[in-house]
Design a protein around this motif. Structure first.
Motif, PDB file in Angstrom:
ATOM      1  N   ASN A   1       0.805  -1.222   0.000  1.00  0.00           N
ATOM      2  CA  ASN A   1       0.000   0.000   0.000  1.00  0.00           C
ATOM      3  C   ASN A   1       0.840   1.275   0.000  1.00  0.00           C
ATOM      4  OD1 ASN A   1      -3.124  -0.646   0.505  1.00  0.00           O
ATOM      5  ND2 ASN A   1      -1.876  -2.203   1.524  1.00  0.00           N
ATOM      6  N   LEU A   2       2.151   1.121  -0.151  1.00  0.00           N
ATOM      7  CA  LEU A   2       3.025   2.298  -0.212  1.00  0.00           C
ATOM      8  C   LEU A   2       2.955   2.953  -1.581  1.00  0.00           C
ATOM      9  CD1 LEU A   2       6.290   1.085   1.603  1.00  0.00           C
ATOM     10  CD2 LEU A   2       4.442   2.487   2.529  1.00  0.00           C
ATOM     11  N   GLU A   3       3.120   4.251  -1.599  1.00  0.00           N
ATOM     12  CA  GLU A   3       3.265   4.987  -2.851  1.00  0.00           C
ATOM     13  C   GLU A   3       4.725   5.384  -3.010  1.00  0.00           C
ATOM     14  OE1 GLU A   3       0.331   8.123  -2.994  1.00  0.00           O
ATOM     15  OE2 GLU A   3      -1.149   6.858  -1.989  1.00  0.00           O
ATOM     16  N   ASP A   4       5.076   5.903  -4.196  1.00  0.00           N
ATOM     17  CA  ASP A   4       6.487   6.140  -4.506  1.00  0.00           C
ATOM     18  C   ASP A   4       7.168   7.076  -3.513  1.00  0.00           C
ATOM     19  OD1 ASP A   4       6.297   4.465  -6.632  1.00  0.00           O
ATOM     20  OD2 ASP A   4       5.986   6.053  -8.125  1.00  0.00           O
ATOM     21  N   ASP A   5       6.429   8.041  -2.978  1.00  0.00           N
ATOM     22  CA  ASP A   5       7.055   9.038  -2.109  1.00  0.00           C
ATOM     23  C   ASP A   5       6.868   8.723  -0.625  1.00  0.00           C
ATOM     24  OD1 ASP A   5       4.294   9.559  -2.165  1.00  0.00           O
ATOM     25  OD2 ASP A   5       4.622  11.623  -1.523  1.00  0.00           O
TER      26      ASP A   5
ATOM     27  N   ILE B   1      -4.580   8.306   3.230  1.00  0.00           N
ATOM     28  CA  ILE B   1      -3.453   7.381   3.390  1.00  0.00           C
ATOM     29  C   ILE B   1      -3.547   6.677   4.746  1.00  0.00           C
ATOM     30  CG2 ILE B   1      -0.940   7.233   3.669  1.00  0.00           C
ATOM     31  CD1 ILE B   1      -0.739   9.568   1.650  1.00  0.00           C
ATOM     32  N   ALA B   2      -3.848   7.443   5.797  1.00  0.00           N
ATOM     33  CA  ALA B   2      -3.977   6.861   7.135  1.00  0.00           C
ATOM     34  C   ALA B   2      -5.098   5.831   7.181  1.00  0.00           C
ATOM     35  CB  ALA B   2      -4.211   7.968   8.164  1.00  0.00           C
ATOM     36  N   VAL B   3      -6.233   6.173   6.582  1.00  0.00           N
ATOM     37  CA  VAL B   3      -7.378   5.257   6.563  1.00  0.00           C
ATOM     38  C   VAL B   3      -7.014   3.969   5.822  1.00  0.00           C
ATOM     39  CG1 VAL B   3      -9.705   4.924   5.633  1.00  0.00           C
ATOM     40  CG2 VAL B   3      -9.112   7.052   6.805  1.00  0.00           C
ATOM     41  N   LYS B   4      -6.285   4.112   4.738  1.00  0.00           N
ATOM     42  CA  LYS B   4      -5.877   2.951   3.939  1.00  0.00           C
ATOM     43  C   LYS B   4      -5.015   1.996   4.763  1.00  0.00           C
ATOM     44  CE  LYS B   4      -2.809   3.658   0.723  1.00  0.00           C
ATOM     45  NZ  LYS B   4      -2.135   4.044  -0.536  1.00  0.00           N
ATOM     46  N   PHE B   5      -4.076   2.556   5.523  1.00  0.00           N
ATOM     47  CA  PHE B   5      -3.223   1.713   6.357  1.00  0.00           C
ATOM     48  C   PHE B   5      -4.017   1.049   7.482  1.00  0.00           C
ATOM     49  CE2 PHE B   5       0.543   4.512   5.026  1.00  0.00           C
ATOM     50  CZ  PHE B   5       0.953   3.594   4.075  1.00  0.00           C
TER      51      PHE B   5
ATOM     52  N   ALA C   1       7.185   3.923  11.322  1.00  0.00           N
ATOM     53  CA  ALA C   1       7.203   5.344  10.975  1.00  0.00           C
ATOM     54  C   ALA C   1       7.152   5.501   9.454  1.00  0.00           C
ATOM     55  CB  ALA C   1       8.463   6.005  11.526  1.00  0.00           C
ATOM     56  N   PHE C   2       6.349   6.451   9.007  1.00  0.00           N
ATOM     57  CA  PHE C   2       6.215   6.754   7.583  1.00  0.00           C
ATOM     58  C   PHE C   2       6.654   8.194   7.340  1.00  0.00           C
ATOM     59  CE2 PHE C   2       3.063   3.602   8.692  1.00  0.00           C
ATOM     60  CZ  PHE C   2       3.056   2.709   7.632  1.00  0.00           C
ATOM     61  N   LEU C   3       7.362   8.394   6.243  1.00  0.00           N
ATOM     62  CA  LEU C   3       7.723   9.740   5.809  1.00  0.00           C
ATOM     63  C   LEU C   3       7.113   9.950   4.428  1.00  0.00           C
ATOM     64  CD1 LEU C   3       9.320  12.354   6.166  1.00  0.00           C
ATOM     65  CD2 LEU C   3      11.325  11.188   5.263  1.00  0.00           C
ATOM     66  N   ILE C   4       6.165  10.878   4.341  1.00  0.00           N
ATOM     67  CA  ILE C   4       5.490  11.165   3.065  1.00  0.00           C
ATOM     68  C   ILE C   4       6.087  12.460   2.538  1.00  0.00           C
ATOM     69  CG2 ILE C   4       3.257  11.503   1.958  1.00  0.00           C
ATOM     70  CD1 ILE C   4       2.004  10.133   4.425  1.00  0.00           C
ATOM     71  N   SER C   5       6.996  12.338   1.577  1.00  0.00           N
ATOM     72  CA  SER C   5       7.849  13.465   1.209  1.00  0.00           C
ATOM     73  C   SER C   5       7.179  14.499   0.310  1.00  0.00           C
ATOM     74  CB  SER C   5       9.131  12.950   0.548  1.00  0.00           C
ATOM     75  OG  SER C   5       8.819  12.114  -0.546  1.00  0.00           O
TER      76      SER C   5
END
Length: 823
Positions: free
Chosen positions: A310-314, A341-345, A326-330
């Motif tokens: 469920n990760l995206e490129d960034d 994104i939070a709901v998806k996880f 921990a997630f870093l959404i750049s």
């Protein structure tokens, strides 16, 4: 003279032989006595086989003084007409010095040969390559190891330029090294270069250069290099291991912090936003303790695989700690996009995970912080995301929250306590207190209960219920309990040494510790470390522990009993399974919850239950300890029911070690006469106070702690009264009563904003979760004058209107207000 076998010597010959003429009878037999036994055969062979030509002979003689000399002799035979020898003549020389010199020369040469051979072997067999180049880079010499290390035979490189084998940055590196050593004789340098070997594979070389152009034997730049590819790759592997999680192969907290710090630098430079998400798993520890490490490990790997899908490129994912990701959404996004994104996880945890024959219920929560709104550096962004995470967890499973300055102080406090708890032991902030357990009939001290308190340097005394819950949540409870048991053993051993009574010691075992696979072994090992008899210890177990893993708990209780460690059931009567617990588990003590004792005197139903429990324990031959005995009426009631033992403030509050030892030395602890009096506090205030008919709502924040500004959100409080010198307010948060703890209050009266600040001077507990505080203001005189002006107007209006309500007043009770506010 061969006919007479007589030998004649010159004076010099006698000197060489070391004898005097008068000591020698000139016979051949006497001469042979001086010849070295190993060389006699040479003399005999010469006489038996005379030769026509002059003959050279070397042999050794032994002088009368025992010294050995080397003799060189040149002789010639004289023959008669029949061809038979009849005479020998010749010369002798003492060549001992020449022989010794020759032996020394040969020995030295042998040493030189060995050194040379060693050098040849070392150079040829070494994994280092030795090379000599001219000042223009032409290769003049190269050792045989060249073929092993870089794939080229020496003859393939001789006469070529060293620069022919490098390109790009590596060529620039090797050129800089050569130019540096050429600047001066004896210049040396060392560096690492990447070399493409004959097969085309890149290898790492450590290169050492030394300018020896002035040395006649070298006349060039001496180079030696070695293959350090394995070392470099190992270093890379070690660096990878240090920055990646072993189980999931994800980047770990070290890597994430570094990545987040770089992201902050880039975002500041480009003036862009990004987000940090902290995801915490709930239920993982219980699975590990119940089903084992292997199941937990497979579950984590499964969770990570789903997260990756469920990760995206960034989006950069890291396993920050055991159950923390921990997630870093750049790339910049809107709040709605971050929310999606939070709901998806979180949807990944809406259904149980199937693992072998188990359905594992795992939930998650997410906290989100945004750069630069919530922080502009790595530490603050992580901190704010974790504060948001704590609030999300309070709202229930599978929830997420964005950080906001409106996050209340309680969340900030929880975050600080969670963080500081890990250092509480090493910084000496945890303190052990002792409360005696007394025989209610004789006042004899039977045992002592160990209580742990946390004296936080900024937030004051933290209740054991609060920090134990935090410790269980973070698994730090195991460290705390191990420390507590070691301290108890250390103190108990000293009691025995000092001749104090051998009493029992009650220690509470948290639920999470009880599910450790080596729970009992760990206790035994610590007791063995102090060489104590385990029978002094009593382990307290909460009833809810018994229902979670009956087989393991039952086995552990049996192991404890085998060691001689007794077991007590804590807070008996507060769980639905109390009677069933007595049937299923063998316990030695019951600890009766204080609620029964408080209510039994006034409530007939409570009286019936309490008396039943005490009678039942006696008939089952289980010792019963009544907790929380506060006054003489309760004590008398328990004595009438023949209750075995008890503890509470009527005897003494929990004591520090030194004070408890004084009581223990007396061997008994008598109840104190506690008189309850209503003490009227005299009014000592310098300024007037306005007491409101209703409670006034205010927004409060922590301004500074010990002079340091605190970056914390706000919370709601209720002001009971206010004056120019201070105010009284009600809150559901426990604050320390300290001058260094400065609080700020903002409210509104008669249409004017009021902002004041001061420190808690008094605290009174109103109920389980409510506290009343008295605040002394630290405002300046200008602020006090303005406040006095407003309050004078309020007083006038209140006298004229008993229903005065020109402010943020509430109409509900404090309990109702804070319940609704928290929900």
């Amino acid at each position: 003279d061969l006919a007479k076998y007589k030998i004649y010597y010159s004076d010099e010959a006698y000197k060489i032989l070391g004898i005097k003429p008068e000591e020698y009878d000139n016979t051949y037999e006497s001469f042979l006595k001086y010849v070295h036994p190993d060389d006699v055969k040479k003399i005999e062979n010469l006489l038996e086989n005379p030769c026509k030509d002059p003959y050279k002979l070397e042999f050794r003689i032994i002088r009368p003084d025992g010294s050995i000399r080397n003799i060189y002799q040149l002789v010639e035979f004289v023959f008669d007409d029949a061809g038979n020898p009849y005479f020998i003549y010749g010369t002798i020389q003492d060549i001992t010095e020449q022989k010794n010199l020759q032996a020394e020369i040969e020995r030295k040469q042998e040493e030189i040969n060995k050194i040379q051979k060693k050098y040849e072997v070392l150079v040829q067999e070494s994994t280092d390559v030795f090379e000599i180049i001219a000042s223009d880079g032409t290769i003049k010499y190269i050792s045989k190891a060249s073929e092993t290390v870089i794939g080229y035979k020496p003859e393939e490189r001789l006469g070529k330029k060293i620069y022919d084998y490098y390109q790009g940055e590596e060529l620039a590196k090797i050129s800089r090294m050569v130019q540096f050593v050429l600047k001066d004789f004896n210049n040396r340098t060392k560096g690492h270069v990447v070399f493409k070997n004959k097969t085309g594979k890149n290898i790492y070389l450590e290169v050492y250069m030394h300018n020896l152009l002035h040395e006649p034997a070298i006349e060039g730049i001496a180079i030696n290099f070695r293959d350090i590819t394995q070392k470099v790759e190992l270093g890379k592997h070690m660096a990878y291991m240090a920055t990646h999680d072993e189980v999931t192969d994800l980047p770990n907290s070290v890597y994430f912090r570094r990545r987040l710090k770089n992201q902050c630098i880039q975002a500041r430079k480009n003036q862009t936003k990004f987000a940090v998400m902290m995801l915490d798993l709930d239920g993982l520890k219980n699975i590990k303790y119940s089903l084992g490490y292997d199941i937990e490990r497979k579950l984590i790997i499964d969770i990570v695989e789903r997260l990756k899908l469920n990760l995206e490129d960034d989006i950069f994912l890291s396993r920050f700690s055991e159950d923390h990701f921990a997630f870093l959404i750049s790339n910049p996004r809107t709040y709605d996009e971050y929310k999606a994104i939070a709901v998806k996880f979180l949807k990944l945890f809406s259904q149980p995970y199937k693992m072998k024959n188990y359905e594992l219920d795992i939930s998650a929560n997410i906290g989100i912080s945004i750069y630069p709104d919530d922080g502009q550096d790595e530490a603050n962004l992580r901190k704010q995301a974790n504060i948001a995470l704590i609030r999300a967890k309070k709202e229930g499973k599978n929830r997420f929250k964005f950080y906001s300055s409106d996050l209340d102080i309680q969340n900030y406090r929880d975050f600080i306590l969670r963080s500081d708890l890990h250092y509480a032991i090493e910084k000496g902030h945890l303190k052990i207190y002792y409360q005696p357990i007394v025989n209610l009939k004789t006042n004899e001290i039977l045992a002592v209960e160990v209580l742990v308190r946390w004296e936080h340097p900024n937030w004051g005394l933290i209740s054991s219920e609060e920090f134990i819950a935090l410790a269980e949540e973070t698994s730090f409870i195991v460290n705390i309990e191990n420390w507590v048991l070691k301290e108890i053993c250390r103190n108990y051993k000293q009691w025995l040494k000092n001749g104090l009574p051998q009493i029992k010691v009650f220690i509470n075992s948290p639920s999470i510790q009880f599910f450790e696979s080596d729970f009992v072994d760990n206790i035994k090992n610590i007791i063995d470390e102090f060489e104590l008899d385990p029978r002094f210890l009593i382990i307290e177990i909460a009833e809810n522990v018994l229902t979670k893993n009956i087989k393991k708990v039952s086995a552990d209780i049996e192991k404890l009993r085998v060691l001689g460690i007794e077991v007590a059931l804590n807070d008996f009567g507060t769980a639905f399974s109390s009677l069933a617990s007595l049937y299923s588990f063998k316990v030695d003590y019951l600890k009766l919850n204080s609620l029964f004792i408080k209510n039994a005197i006034l409530d007939e139903r409570s009286n019936t239950i309490t008396s039943f429990i005490i009678r039942m324990a006696r008939e089952l031959k289980i010792k019963l300890v009544a907790e929380g005995i506060e006054n003489g009426e309760q004590l008398l009631y328990l004595k009438e029911l023949n209750c075995y033992a008890g503890q509470g403030n009527i005897y003494t509050k929990p004591l520090v070690l030194e004070d408890f030892e004084k009581i223990l030395a007396k061997r008994e602890c008598k109840p104190r006469l506690i008189k309850v009096k209503k003490i009227l506090r005299k009014e000592k205030r310098k300024f007037f106070r306005i007491k409101f008919h209703q409670l006034l709502e205010a927004t409060m924040t922590v301004l500074t702690i010990k002079g340091e500004t605190v970056n914390v959100g706000n919370t709601k409080v209720l002001i009971e009264n206010i004056g120019p010198g201070g105010l009284s307010f009600i809150s559901n948060i426990r604050f320390p009563v300290e001058k260094y703890f400065i609080l700020q209050f903002i409210t509104r009266l008669i249409g004017e904003d009021i902002k004041v600040y001061g420190y808690p001077a008094r605290r009174e507990k109103l109920g389980d979760d409510l506290f009343k505080y008295g605040i002394e203001f630290t405002i300046d005189e200008n602020e006090r004058t303005n406040l006095t002006r407003i309050l004078n107007q309020v007083q006038v209006k209140m006298r004229n209107n008993i229903l005065f309500a020109e402010g943020d007043f509430i109409s509900t009770s404090p309990y109702a207000y804070f319940n609704s506010y928290n929900n």
